[in-house]
Write a protein that holds these residues in place. Structure first.
Motif, mmCIF file in Angstrom:
data_model
loop_
_atom_site.group_PDB
_atom_site.id
_atom_site.type_symbol
_atom_site.label_atom_id
_atom_site.label_comp_id
_atom_site.label_asym_id
_atom_site.label_seq_id
_atom_site.Cartn_x
_atom_site.Cartn_y
_atom_site.Cartn_z
ATOM 1 N N LYS A 80 4.551 7.944 2.140
ATOM 2 C CA LYS A 80 4.197 6.662 2.930
ATOM 3 C C LYS A 80 4.281 5.502 2.317
ATOM 4 C CE LYS A 80 3.029 10.184 6.416
ATOM 5 N NZ LYS A 80 1.648 10.151 7.284
ATOM 6 N N TYR A 81 4.852 4.404 2.840
ATOM 7 C CA TYR A 81 4.665 3.094 2.371
ATOM 8 C C TYR A 81 4.376 1.509 3.364
ATOM 9 C CZ TYR A 81 6.763 5.490 -1.703
ATOM 10 O OH TYR A 81 6.082 6.694 -2.738
ATOM 11 N N VAL A 82 3.881 0.894 2.763
ATOM 12 C CA VAL A 82 3.595 0.078 4.111
ATOM 13 C C VAL A 82 3.411 -1.395 3.110
ATOM 14 C CG1 VAL A 82 1.545 -0.377 4.803
ATOM 15 C CG2 VAL A 82 3.283 -0.955 5.570
ATOM 16 N N LEU A 83 4.537 -3.252 3.336
ATOM 17 C CA LEU A 83 4.067 -3.899 2.899
ATOM 18 C C LEU A 83 4.858 -4.500 3.102
ATOM 19 C CD1 LEU A 83 7.318 -4.251 -0.026
ATOM 20 C CD2 LEU A 83 7.194 -2.040 1.353
ATOM 21 N N ALA A 84 4.281 -6.149 2.412
ATOM 22 C CA ALA A 84 4.339 -7.458 2.784
ATOM 23 C C ALA A 84 5.367 -8.166 2.171
ATOM 24 C CB ALA A 84 2.916 -7.668 3.805
ATOM 25 N N LEU A 85 5.882 -9.109 2.299
ATOM 26 C CA LEU A 85 7.022 -9.877 1.263
ATOM 27 C C LEU A 85 6.962 -11.229 2.124
ATOM 28 C CD1 LEU A 85 10.190 -7.397 0.454
ATOM 29 C CD2 LEU A 85 7.948 -7.967 -0.352
ATOM 30 N N PRO A 86 7.438 -11.851 1.295
ATOM 31 C CA PRO A 86 7.426 -13.665 1.797
ATOM 32 C C PRO A 86 8.686 -13.606 2.760
ATOM 33 C CG PRO A 86 6.969 -13.485 -0.280
ATOM 34 C CD PRO A 86 7.489 -12.096 0.236
ATOM 35 N N TYR A 87 8.540 -13.774 3.526
ATOM 36 C CA TYR A 87 9.643 -14.526 4.737
ATOM 37 C C TYR A 87 9.250 -15.591 6.237
ATOM 38 C CZ TYR A 87 13.147 -13.592 8.041
ATOM 39 O OH TYR A 87 13.768 -13.751 9.593
ATOM 40 N N ASP A 88 10.232 -16.657 6.062
ATOM 41 C CA ASP A 88 9.868 -18.050 6.987
ATOM 42 C C ASP A 88 10.497 -16.795 8.126
ATOM 43 O OD1 ASP A 88 9.786 -20.125 7.758
ATOM 44 O OD2 ASP A 88 11.567 -20.803 7.634
ATOM 45 N N GLY A 89 8.883 -16.075 8.822
ATOM 46 C CA GLY A 89 8.717 -15.995 10.175
ATOM 47 C C GLY A 89 8.543 -14.729 10.641
ATOM 48 N N PHE A 90 8.543 -13.730 11.317
ATOM 49 C CA PHE A 90 7.099 -12.702 11.312
ATOM 50 C C PHE A 90 8.621 -11.364 11.485
ATOM 51 C CE2 PHE A 90 4.444 -10.338 13.898
ATOM 52 C CZ PHE A 90 4.025 -9.393 12.802
ATOM 53 N N LYS A 91 8.297 -10.621 10.485
ATOM 54 C CA LYS A 91 9.583 -9.403 10.474
ATOM 55 C C LYS A 91 9.589 -8.379 10.136
ATOM 56 C CE LYS A 91 14.591 -8.407 8.696
ATOM 57 N NZ LYS A 91 16.120 -9.247 7.708
ATOM 58 N N ILE A 92 10.125 -7.172 10.428
ATOM 59 C CA ILE A 92 9.291 -5.936 10.829
ATOM 60 C C ILE A 92 10.709 -5.049 10.486
ATOM 61 C CG2 ILE A 92 8.082 -4.017 11.447
ATOM 62 C CD1 ILE A 92 6.751 -5.786 13.301
ATOM 63 N N PHE A 152 1.079 -1.458 0.441
ATOM 64 C CA PHE A 152 -0.054 0.030 -0.173
ATOM 65 C C PHE A 152 1.367 1.295 -0.023
ATOM 66 C CE2 PHE A 152 -2.491 3.290 1.771
ATOM 67 C CZ PHE A 152 -3.747 3.475 1.267
ATOM 68 N N LYS A 153 0.472 2.042 -0.867
ATOM 69 C CA LYS A 153 1.200 3.527 -1.077
ATOM 70 C C LYS A 153 0.918 5.320 -0.756
ATOM 71 C CE LYS A 153 3.895 0.649 -5.019
ATOM 72 N NZ LYS A 153 4.489 1.396 -5.761
ATOM 73 N N ASP A 154 1.089 5.605 -0.369
ATOM 74 C CA ASP A 154 0.490 7.501 -0.332
ATOM 75 C C ASP A 154 2.025 7.442 -0.708
ATOM 76 O OD1 ASP A 154 -0.140 9.575 0.370
ATOM 77 O OD2 ASP A 154 -0.416 9.515 2.122
ATOM 78 N N GLU A 155 1.986 7.861 -2.163
ATOM 79 C CA GLU A 155 3.382 8.403 -2.669
ATOM 80 C C GLU A 155 3.185 9.615 -2.518
ATOM 81 O OE1 GLU A 155 3.418 7.251 -6.196
ATOM 82 O OE2 GLU A 155 3.561 5.094 -6.149
ATOM 83 N N LYS A 156 2.189 10.653 -2.056
ATOM 84 C CA LYS A 156 1.824 12.107 -1.604
ATOM 85 C C LYS A 156 2.853 12.716 -1.545
ATOM 86 C CE LYS A 156 -1.071 15.715 -0.949
ATOM 87 N NZ LYS A 156 -2.743 16.762 -1.849
ATOM 88 N N ASN A 157 2.586 11.891 0.584
ATOM 89 C CA ASN A 157 3.537 11.651 1.206
ATOM 90 C C ASN A 157 4.631 11.051 1.759
ATOM 91 O OD1 ASN A 157 0.876 14.322 2.818
ATOM 92 N ND2 ASN A 157 -0.457 12.461 1.937
ATOM 93 N N ASN A 206 -0.910 1.121 7.758
ATOM 94 C CA ASN A 206 -1.046 0.034 8.673
ATOM 95 C C ASN A 206 -2.032 -0.785 8.437
ATOM 96 O OD1 ASN A 206 1.042 0.959 9.637
ATOM 97 N ND2 ASN A 206 0.485 0.984 11.754
ATOM 98 N N ALA A 207 -3.533 -0.337 8.384
ATOM 99 C CA ALA A 207 -5.252 -0.869 8.916
ATOM 100 C C ALA A 207 -5.273 -1.122 6.794
ATOM 101 C CB ALA A 207 -5.871 0.423 8.695
ATOM 102 N N LYS A 208 -4.263 -0.299 6.163
ATOM 103 C CA LYS A 208 -5.255 -0.377 4.306
ATOM 104 C C LYS A 208 -3.979 -1.926 3.964
ATOM 105 C CE LYS A 208 -6.442 2.021 2.320
ATOM 106 N NZ LYS A 208 -8.958 1.247 2.157
ATOM 107 N N GLY A 260 5.543 -13.361 7.501
ATOM 108 C CA GLY A 260 6.536 -12.303 6.077
ATOM 109 C C GLY A 260 6.666 -11.225 7.330
ATOM 110 N N HIS A 261 7.475 -10.093 6.207
ATOM 111 C CA HIS A 261 8.534 -8.976 6.366
ATOM 112 C C HIS A 261 6.926 -8.020 6.293
ATOM 113 C CE1 HIS A 261 12.669 -6.983 5.707
ATOM 114 N NE2 HIS A 261 12.173 -6.799 6.335
ATOM 115 N N ILE A 262 7.465 -7.377 7.550
ATOM 116 C CA ILE A 262 6.662 -5.855 7.201
ATOM 117 C C ILE A 262 7.416 -5.080 6.754
ATOM 118 C CG2 ILE A 262 4.962 -4.465 7.991
ATOM 119 C CD1 ILE A 262 3.446 -7.056 7.510
ATOM 120 N N ILE A 263 7.893 -3.921 5.897
ATOM 121 C CA ILE A 263 8.648 -2.772 5.565
ATOM 122 C C ILE A 263 7.806 -2.059 5.821
ATOM 123 C CG2 ILE A 263 10.153 -1.719 4.182
ATOM 124 C CD1 ILE A 263 11.174 -4.746 3.182
ATOM 125 N N ALA A 264 8.141 -0.504 6.579
ATOM 126 C CA ALA A 264 7.521 0.566 6.628
ATOM 127 C C ALA A 264 7.978 1.644 6.728
ATOM 128 C CB ALA A 264 6.583 0.477 7.919
#
Length: 284
Positions: free
Chosen positions: A145-157, A138-143, A268-270, A256-260
């Motif tokens: 702001k980005y958040v994405l979830a990628l494949p990952y063997d665990g839970f990483k932020i 999910f992107k808010d390019e104007k501001n 986050n809700a989006k 997964g791997h969450i990158i914010a």
């Protein structure tokens, strides 16, 4: 992974951040497969049950808030959900005497301590995590702001904050989430606000319960709190605390791997909405 609840009832008392009211929160063992449920003990003439679900989110500017079909609300649930997530608790009833959770010291460490005091009980049934198999973005390019979830063997932020401020600028932190590292590195980090925001918040009947005892207030040259910071990068660590809670409105662990980058409750809700749609998580 087994579904879990708490063994014993525990009580937490404090004030709400925004309304400044005294709140009693009683955590009760849940029934298997019920999910995470809030019960408004002060409401008797309407449906007072609010289930944690991404579909029940509203008004995400200053916190994570949920409501039911009767418009009965519970505010500022993210720190509590963060604690439930890392503790693996899937089923619990939180009976609350008002419309927002106690802010406590602005972190989640006291929720963690109460959950450990209550003890953890495993159910027979299993819960399958949401396994991220392809990028969800999910992107808010104007501001910026980005958040994405990628494949990952665990839970990483991995989280980056960036403010145009004389003291607080950019910070980055990354963690493979497990309960021990969470308690040590994340749970004690407190919510924060800038000193110039305080008057605006008070005038809009927000942060009425806020103080230097439950938040870091950032002035021009640094924190106004006499004790200073708990970590040099406490601000980005708190953002990780928040996003763990925000993701748990799904009611299911994420693998997964969450990158914010410069994300917040709305962003986050989006992401949770996109994950729910992609993996067909149709919680009510």
């Amino acid at each position: 992974m087994k579904r879990k609840t708490i063994k014993n009832e525990v009580e937490i008392n404090g004030i709400g951040l925004h309304k400044g009211e005294k709140i009693k929160l009683i955590l009760k063992p849940g029934i298997e497969n019920q999910g995470i449920i809030f019960k408004r003990a002060d409401i008797t003439d309407k449906d007072n049950i609010i289930k944690v679900s991404y579909k029940n989110l509203f008004d995400l500017e200053r916190g994570t808030n949920i409501k039911n079909h009767d418009d009965i609300k519970v505010h500022t649930i993210e720190h509590f959900l963060s604690s439930l997530s890392v503790s693996g608790i899937t089923d619990i009833t939180a009976e609350i005497s008002g419309n927002e959770l106690p802010i406590l010291d602005g972190s989640s460490i006291q929720f963690m301590e109460k959950l450990q005091e209550a003890g953890i009980k495993e159910f027979e049934s299993e819960i399958e995590p949401i396994v991220i198999k392809k990028p969800v973005i999910f992107k808010d390019e104007k501001n910026g702001k980005y958040v994405l979830a990628l494949p990952y063997d665990g839970f990483k932020i991995s989280y980056t904050i960036d403010f145009n401020h004389s003291f607080l600028k950019s910070q980055y932190f990354e963690i493979d989430v497990n309960i021990d590292d969470y308690i040590e590195k994340i749970s004690k980090s407190r919510t924060f606000a800038f000193d110039y925001e305080i008057d605006f918040l008070k005038k809009n009947n927000l942060a009425l319960g806020g103080s230097l005892e439950n938040a870091v207030v950032v002035g021009k040259n640094g924190p106004l709190n006499p004790e200073g910071l708990r970590y040099s990068d406490e601000f980005v660590r708190h953002k990780i605390l928040d996003i763990i809670g925000d993701l748990y409105v799904l009611g299911i662990p994420v693998k997964g791997h969450i990158i914010a980058v410069k994300a917040g409750h709305y962003i986050n809700a989006k992401l949770t909405e996109l994950i729910a749609e992609e993996y067909k998580i149709f919680s009510k």
